[in-house]
Design an enzyme around this catalytic site. Structure first.
Site, mmCIF file in Angstrom:
data_model
loop_
_atom_site.group_PDB
_atom_site.id
_atom_site.type_symbol
_atom_site.label_atom_id
_atom_site.label_comp_id
_atom_site.label_asym_id
_atom_site.label_seq_id
_atom_site.Cartn_x
_atom_site.Cartn_y
_atom_site.Cartn_z
ATOM 1 N N GLY A 68 7.531 4.491 -4.837
ATOM 2 C CA GLY A 68 7.557 2.953 -4.801
ATOM 3 C C GLY A 68 6.388 2.374 -5.674
ATOM 4 O O GLY A 68 6.580 1.457 -6.351
ATOM 5 N N THR A 69 5.117 2.828 -5.355
ATOM 6 C CA THR A 69 3.815 2.231 -5.662
ATOM 7 C C THR A 69 3.791 2.291 -7.340
ATOM 8 O O THR A 69 3.574 1.189 -7.828
ATOM 9 C CB THR A 69 2.823 2.832 -5.092
ATOM 10 N N GLY A 206 12.070 7.666 -3.237
ATOM 11 C CA GLY A 206 12.834 8.743 -2.623
ATOM 12 C C GLY A 206 12.347 9.104 -1.066
ATOM 13 O O GLY A 206 13.433 9.406 -0.315
ATOM 14 N N CYS A 333 -3.471 0.352 7.103
ATOM 15 C CA CYS A 333 -4.608 0.895 7.804
ATOM 16 C C CYS A 333 -5.422 1.565 6.813
ATOM 17 O O CYS A 333 -5.052 2.748 6.721
ATOM 18 C CB CYS A 333 -3.775 1.793 9.006
HETATM 19 C C1 PLP Z 1 8.678 -2.612 0.385
HETATM 20 C C2 PLP Z 1 7.688 -1.409 -0.097
HETATM 21 N N1 PLP Z 1 7.423 -1.537 -1.252
HETATM 22 C C3 PLP Z 1 6.665 -0.472 -1.835
HETATM 23 C C4 PLP Z 1 6.339 0.562 -1.181
HETATM 24 C C5 PLP Z 1 5.348 1.768 -1.642
HETATM 25 O O1 PLP Z 1 6.274 2.833 -1.895
HETATM 26 P P1 PLP Z 1 5.676 4.259 -1.875
HETATM 27 O O2 PLP Z 1 4.893 4.639 -0.674
HETATM 28 O O3 PLP Z 1 6.806 5.208 -2.224
HETATM 29 O O4 PLP Z 1 4.475 4.476 -3.001
HETATM 30 C C6 PLP Z 1 6.751 0.841 0.458
HETATM 31 C C7 PLP Z 1 6.143 1.711 1.179
HETATM 32 O O5 PLP Z 1 6.091 1.656 2.366
HETATM 33 C C8 PLP Z 1 7.435 -0.448 0.699
HETATM 34 O O6 PLP Z 1 7.965 -0.519 1.999
#
Ligand code: PLP
Length: 393
Positions: A68-69, A206, A333
């Site tokens: 996600g990041t 994923g 955190c």
């Molecule tokens: C809404 C949202 N965006 C982005 C992320 C980041 O995803 P990742 O942890 O796969 O990098 C998260 C992770 O908790 C999330 O909940």
């Protein structure tokens, strides 16, 4: 152990683990022209097709990432670096994930202007405010959560995408918390938006749906103007260079197919557990308050986010943890220091309230046993945690 933190990450699906092992055992770089490479390429492209079907987009629109990041960074940095002349604003609703907040902050240091908009008291983006902010001069791009990962409130993504299309502004949707839990179709949300505007990018990860951590994707519309973060071999339309993780892609595609296939039935099952958990907690701790949308259909199926007045989140989490239950405060955190939740504050709550919340999130392996376990200890944990806060002052 009772795991009630599925929004942080959820159990690896056994089928995805098997698929990963099966594919990872084969040699071959998907960019090589020999037979081994072509076999890897075939698996990769089939995985792209299967993930595209689960996301309601075209295979060519799927860019595999590490999670996600990375997807959010590629979308926001990529769109901003390819912005239309004279536009520097980023439309940023309150309460977004830190991947978004911190990327926008980094772009602000490069000259981006931030156009902030608030949330309503349940944590929903106000569509009118969003549309009005889009109409402001110089907005280069907009971003929004499909569903808030902390309080679970579901946004009207279709209305947000339609207003971005109407304003001819490119929109990124963060669907990391929503994918697999809500019906989602990139093509339906994009609709007939003009080239390069409306919904152009959508992030998913994923590990939130039972694929291995380190897998993710950004859906990038064919007509999107987006600059890459990584330069090199030109893989994935030049948007994400680097040798592709074929086993990760295969495991992610399989987990996505399974999650999407089970979505309707699983949402019903989780809603029942979630509502039982929330109601049971409020019976045992009458001062506890469910944050986010009180309408069960307006929040993510597995999300129960509660305010426990006067009880510090860390104390409650500690007491739950020693009783064998994992939950979260839903806030970043770092170095062991819990910050007050910016999402809870965006609902108009005080900093003290934002330090007194627990997010319980249920998932594929959750059962009534997990709910019973929390209900058995929550009143005592609350009494002790709120006592600790009074003594601490
Ligand atoms: C809404 C949202 N965006 C982005 C992320 C980041 O995803 P990742 O942890 O796969 O990098 C998260 C992770 O908790 C999330 O909940």
């Amino acid at each position: 152990m009772h795991y009630l933190d599925h929004a942080a990450t959820t159990d690896l699906r056994p089928e995805a683990a098997d698929e990963w092992l099966r594919v990872a055992g084969a040699t071959g770089n998907a960019s090589s022209t020999h037979g081994a490479g072509q076999r890897a390429r075939r698996i990769l492209e089939e995985s792209r097709e299967r993930l595209a079907a689960a996301l309601g987009c075209e295979p060519i629109e799927v860019v595999f990432t590490s999670g996600g990041t990375e997807s959010v960074n590629l979308a926001l940095q990529g769109l901003w670096r390819s912005r239309a002349e004279g536009r520097t604003g980023i439309l940023l609703p309150d309460g977004e994930h830190h991947a978004t907040l911190d990327t926008v902050a980094a772009l602000a240091a490069e000259g981006a202007g931030v156009v902030a908009i608030g949330l309503d008291a349940v944590g929903r983006i106000l569509v009118d405010a969003f549309a009005a902010a889009l109409a402001a001069e110089g907005v280069a791009l907009a971003t929004a959560l499909v569903a808030n990962n902390e309080v679970g409130t579901i946004n009207d993504a279709a209305a947000l995408a339609a207003s971005a299309a109407a304003a001819s502004v490119p929109l990124h949707l963060d669907a990391v918390a929503a994918f697999g839990h809500l019906p989602l179709s990139f093509a339906a949300l994009r609709g007939e938006a003009p080239a390069g505007a409306g919904l152009v990018a959508l992030s998913v990860a994923g590990h939130k749906i039972g694929a291995p951590a380190g897998t993710g994707a950004l859906v990038v519309a064919r007509t999107a103007r987006i600059a890459p973060l990584l330069h090199g071999g030109g893989q994935q339309r030049g948007l994400r260079s680097g040798t592709q993780d074929v086993a990760g892609a295969a495991a992610f595609a399989l987990a996505a197919e399974l999650a999407v296939g089970e979505q309707v039935a699983e949402a019903m099952r989780l809603r029942r557990l979630r509502d039982r958990l929330a109601a049971g907690i409020r019976e045992r701790v009458p001062s506890a308050e469910l944050l986010g949308d009180p309408d069960p259909s307006g929040r993510l199926p597995g999300n129960a986010h509660l305010l426990f007045p006067g009880a510090p989140s860390e104390s409650l989490l500690f007491l739950l943890d020693i009783a064998g239950m994992s939950a979260s405060a839903g806030s970043a955190c770092q170095a062991g220091i819990a910050e007050p939740s910016h999402v809870v504050q965006a609902l108009g709550r005080t900093e003290t309230e934002a330090r007194s919340v627990i997010r319980f999130t249920l998932g594929r392996t959750s059962s009534d046993d997990d709910v019973d376990a929390v209900l058995a200890v929550i009143a005592d944990a609350y009494a002790r945690a709120s006592g600790s806060s009074i003594r601490g002052r």
